[in-house]
Design a protein around this motif. Sequence first.
Motif, PDB file in Angstrom:
ATOM      1  N   ALA A  86      23.616  32.327 -12.296  1.00  0.00           N
ATOM      2  CA  ALA A  86      24.133  32.088 -10.945  1.00  0.00           C
ATOM      3  C   ALA A  86      23.062  31.505 -10.026  1.00  0.00           C
ATOM      4  O   ALA A  86      23.282  30.499  -9.339  1.00  0.00           O
ATOM      5  N   SER A  87      21.888  32.148 -10.013  1.00  0.00           N
ATOM      6  CA  SER A  87      20.816  31.647  -9.141  1.00  0.00           C
ATOM      7  C   SER A  87      20.313  30.289  -9.612  1.00  0.00           C
ATOM      8  O   SER A  87      19.948  29.432  -8.791  1.00  0.00           O
ATOM      9  N   SER A  88      20.326  30.050 -10.933  1.00  0.00           N
ATOM     10  CA  SER A  88      19.894  28.751 -11.451  1.00  0.00           C
ATOM     11  C   SER A  88      20.848  27.650 -11.006  1.00  0.00           C
ATOM     12  O   SER A  88      20.416  26.547 -10.652  1.00  0.00           O
ATOM     13  N   ILE A  89      22.143  27.932 -11.039  1.00  0.00           N
ATOM     14  CA  ILE A  89      23.139  26.952 -10.585  1.00  0.00           C
ATOM     15  C   ILE A  89      22.956  26.660  -9.110  1.00  0.00           C
ATOM     16  O   ILE A  89      22.985  25.498  -8.668  1.00  0.00           O
ATOM     17  N   GLN A  90      22.740  27.693  -8.312  1.00  0.00           N
ATOM     18  CA  GLN A  90      22.539  27.491  -6.873  1.00  0.00           C
ATOM     19  C   GLN A  90      21.308  26.637  -6.604  1.00  0.00           C
ATOM     20  O   GLN A  90      21.344  25.705  -5.789  1.00  0.00           O
ATOM     21  N   ASN A  91      20.217  26.934  -7.281  1.00  0.00           N
ATOM     22  CA  ASN A  91      18.988  26.166  -7.075  1.00  0.00           C
ATOM     23  C   ASN A  91      19.169  24.717  -7.501  1.00  0.00           C
ATOM     24  O   ASN A  91      18.674  23.798  -6.840  1.00  0.00           O
ATOM     25  N   ARG A  92      19.865  24.510  -8.620  1.00  0.00           N
ATOM     26  CA  ARG A  92      20.047  23.160  -9.148  1.00  0.00           C
ATOM     27  C   ARG A  92      20.961  22.331  -8.257  1.00  0.00           C
ATOM     28  O   ARG A  92      20.676  21.160  -7.969  1.00  0.00           O
ATOM     29  N   LEU A  93      22.049  22.904  -7.808  1.00  0.00           N
ATOM     30  CA  LEU A  93      23.058  22.124  -7.083  1.00  0.00           C
ATOM     31  C   LEU A  93      22.839  22.075  -5.574  1.00  0.00           C
ATOM     32  O   LEU A  93      23.229  21.113  -4.923  1.00  0.00           O
ATOM     33  N   ILE A  94      22.246  23.108  -5.007  1.00  0.00           N
ATOM     34  CA  ILE A  94      22.096  23.166  -3.545  1.00  0.00           C
ATOM     35  C   ILE A  94      20.660  22.881  -3.119  1.00  0.00           C
ATOM     36  O   ILE A  94      20.426  22.161  -2.137  1.00  0.00           O
ATOM     37  N   GLY A  95      19.700  23.408  -3.858  1.00  0.00           N
ATOM     38  CA  GLY A  95      18.291  23.169  -3.510  1.00  0.00           C
ATOM     39  C   GLY A  95      17.976  23.638  -2.109  1.00  0.00           C
ATOM     40  O   GLY A  95      18.386  24.725  -1.686  1.00  0.00           O
ATOM     41  N   ASP A  96      17.277  22.784  -1.355  1.00  0.00           N
ATOM     42  CA  ASP A  96      16.935  23.155   0.024  1.00  0.00           C
ATOM     43  C   ASP A  96      18.028  22.779   1.012  1.00  0.00           C
ATOM     44  O   ASP A  96      17.887  23.002   2.222  1.00  0.00           O
ATOM     45  N   GLY A  97      19.111  22.180   0.528  1.00  0.00           N
ATOM     46  CA  GLY A  97      20.244  21.870   1.396  1.00  0.00           C
ATOM     47  C   GLY A  97      20.187  20.518   2.076  1.00  0.00           C
ATOM     48  O   GLY A  97      21.145  20.119   2.756  1.00  0.00           O
ATOM     49  N   LYS A  98      19.082  19.779   1.897  1.00  0.00           N
ATOM     50  CA  LYS A  98      18.941  18.502   2.604  1.00  0.00           C
ATOM     51  C   LYS A  98      20.046  17.523   2.215  1.00  0.00           C
ATOM     52  O   LYS A  98      20.637  16.865   3.074  1.00  0.00           O
ATOM     53  N   GLU A  99      20.310  17.407   0.913  1.00  0.00           N
ATOM     54  CA  GLU A  99      21.356  16.481   0.457  1.00  0.00           C
ATOM     55  C   GLU A  99      22.717  16.840   1.049  1.00  0.00           C
ATOM     56  O   GLU A  99      23.500  15.975   1.404  1.00  0.00           O
ATOM     57  N   TRP A 100      22.972  18.116   1.154  1.00  0.00           N
ATOM     58  CA  TRP A 100      24.257  18.567   1.671  1.00  0.00           C
ATOM     59  C   TRP A 100      24.381  18.233   3.157  1.00  0.00           C
ATOM     60  O   TRP A 100      25.442  17.808   3.621  1.00  0.00           O
ATOM     61  N   ARG A 101      23.318  18.427   3.916  1.00  0.00           N
ATOM     62  CA  ARG A 101      23.355  18.090   5.354  1.00  0.00           C
ATOM     63  C   ARG A 101      23.575  16.592   5.550  1.00  0.00           C
ATOM     64  O   ARG A 101      24.361  16.170   6.413  1.00  0.00           O
ATOM     65  N   GLU A 102      22.877  15.786   4.760  1.00  0.00           N
ATOM     66  CA  GLU A 102      23.044  14.341   4.874  1.00  0.00           C
ATOM     67  C   GLU A 102      24.464  13.926   4.480  1.00  0.00           C
ATOM     68  O   GLU A 102      25.058  13.035   5.090  1.00  0.00           O
ATOM     69  N   ALA A 103      25.009  14.575   3.467  1.00  0.00           N
ATOM     70  CA  ALA A 103      26.364  14.263   3.035  1.00  0.00           C
ATOM     71  C   ALA A 103      27.379  14.595   4.116  1.00  0.00           C
ATOM     72  O   ALA A 103      28.339  13.834   4.345  1.00  0.00           O
ATOM     73  N   VAL A 104      27.193  15.704   4.798  1.00  0.00           N
ATOM     74  CA  VAL A 104      28.122  16.077   5.875  1.00  0.00           C
ATOM     75  C   VAL A 104      28.052  15.071   7.009  1.00  0.00           C
ATOM     76  O   VAL A 104      29.074  14.708   7.607  1.00  0.00           O
ATOM     77  N   MET A 105      26.862  14.587   7.329  1.00  0.00           N
ATOM     78  CA  MET A 105      26.730  13.565   8.375  1.00  0.00           C
ATOM     79  C   MET A 105      27.496  12.294   7.975  1.00  0.00           C
ATOM     80  O   MET A 105      28.226  11.714   8.786  1.00  0.00           O
ATOM     81  N   SER A 106      27.330  11.875   6.734  1.00  0.00           N
ATOM     82  CA  SER A 106      28.064  10.694   6.259  1.00  0.00           C
ATOM     83  C   SER A 106      29.560  10.946   6.269  1.00  0.00           C
ATOM     84  O   SER A 106      30.347  10.081   6.663  1.00  0.00           O
ATOM     85  N   TRP A 107      29.953  12.121   5.834  1.00  0.00           N
ATOM     86  CA  TRP A 107      31.369  12.464   5.786  1.00  0.00           C
ATOM     87  C   TRP A 107      31.998  12.428   7.172  1.00  0.00           C
ATOM     88  O   TRP A 107      33.092  11.890   7.360  1.00  0.00           O
ATOM     89  N   ARG A 108      31.306  12.974   8.165  1.00  0.00           N
ATOM     90  CA  ARG A 108      31.843  12.971   9.531  1.00  0.00           C
ATOM     91  C   ARG A 108      31.945  11.547  10.074  1.00  0.00           C
ATOM     92  O   ARG A 108      32.900  11.197  10.776  1.00  0.00           O
TER      93      ARG A 108
END
Length: 420
Positions: free
Chosen positions: A87-109
């Motif tokens: 579980a923790s390995s999946i979270q680290n691999r897919l979410i990391g520090d969250g930067k990609e997710w924040r950038e994706a939300v900006m693009s999505w909006r």
Amino acid sequence: MEESKCSPHSIRYYCTAGSGMEAFLLSEVKDKLGAENVEQIPGKVFFSSSAAVPKVMELKAAERLFLLLRRDSSLTDIIHKRPAKAASSIQNRLIGDGKEWREAVMSWRRLQRAIMDSDNSTSSLIEGNTTGRGGGLEVQVAPVSFRVSCRCSGALSRRFGPQDLSQTIGTGLIRQLGWKVDLKNPELEVNVHLSDDHTVLGIPLLRSPLARRGYIQTTGLRSTVAWVMSSLADIQPGSCVVDPMCGVGTVLLEAAQEHQEAYFLGVDIDDRQVLRANENVAFAELTDRIHVVQASSLGLPLLSSSVDAVICDVPFGKKFGTKTNMAASLPRIVMEMERVLRVNGTLVLLMSPQLSVLLKKLQSSPGPGPPPLTQGEMPGAGARTSPAPPLSSLKLQSTHRISLGAIDGLIMKYVKIHTD
């Protein structure tokens, strides 16, 4: 996450596609969008494009449109190596520090604002719930409400269920980004597909599938398949195109939307289908270019060699069935299509694998033999050749196997090379 070389203002998307449809979608994104970094895997096509999102929404071979959040290799290795900490390995691999997710939300909006500013605003996933003003974007991304939808296939599906993975990823997003779970009415949805070969995460850009056409009132054949059939027909400006078993007219509507300088005729023996087809044509405001008449496909009300293309979804299967014994009638039906088609014209058929085998056998069978000698005619007096085999003027150009849900179909393209 994969690295890609593309234009500075390009957005990385992916679309889902039915089995067998990926190659058509790949060609479409290249031709219509000038897309870069175009790749396909089973069921998906990835691409980068700087085209306006309303233009991207016009893709016809796609099922759904996503903003690509992350594409990675399989997670099988980390799960097998560290099963206790999967579980923790999946979270680290897919979410990391969250930067990609924040950038994706900006693009999505930003894309959501562009969608709402277009004529297709009713298809938006959100209704005014955006941040930032005008063309700018806020540097800080406010927490969003979300839900995670997971699909697992292959060996991973035996280790993790969709709910387990959704919970694992959701917990990581809450902890790392401060997002809030909302299973009923989230601001955005994260779609995750994990297989033995790929990891794909994306955010849907629209509530409705691209395959759900706003110009079709009564649906019949899936619109993506109908579009592919019309794309194979080599329709040109001024072409006359016929569907001799048109049903509710889906093939005609898709072809007419794409080829606005061609003319179309639909034929069906069922008066109820003719009524529905005419209602669809009127709903799409295409009565000036599509005409539908009641007649039999065994006797089309057309002159020989008078049309440029014939496109037909030959009924088969429980959903697409007909009272006609199609196996018995197929030779006569296709011979009638051959008759009305001009030389160098195109015939596109959708049929079952079983019917396609029958058609191939028919084309390879010998003709009925030479005609009998007339009275007074001596054997050997003049050349008496046997008639050509049935459908000998039709040359098979390509065959494409596609999924129609519970069953598969074959799209077969022929060109008429000579007259009988």
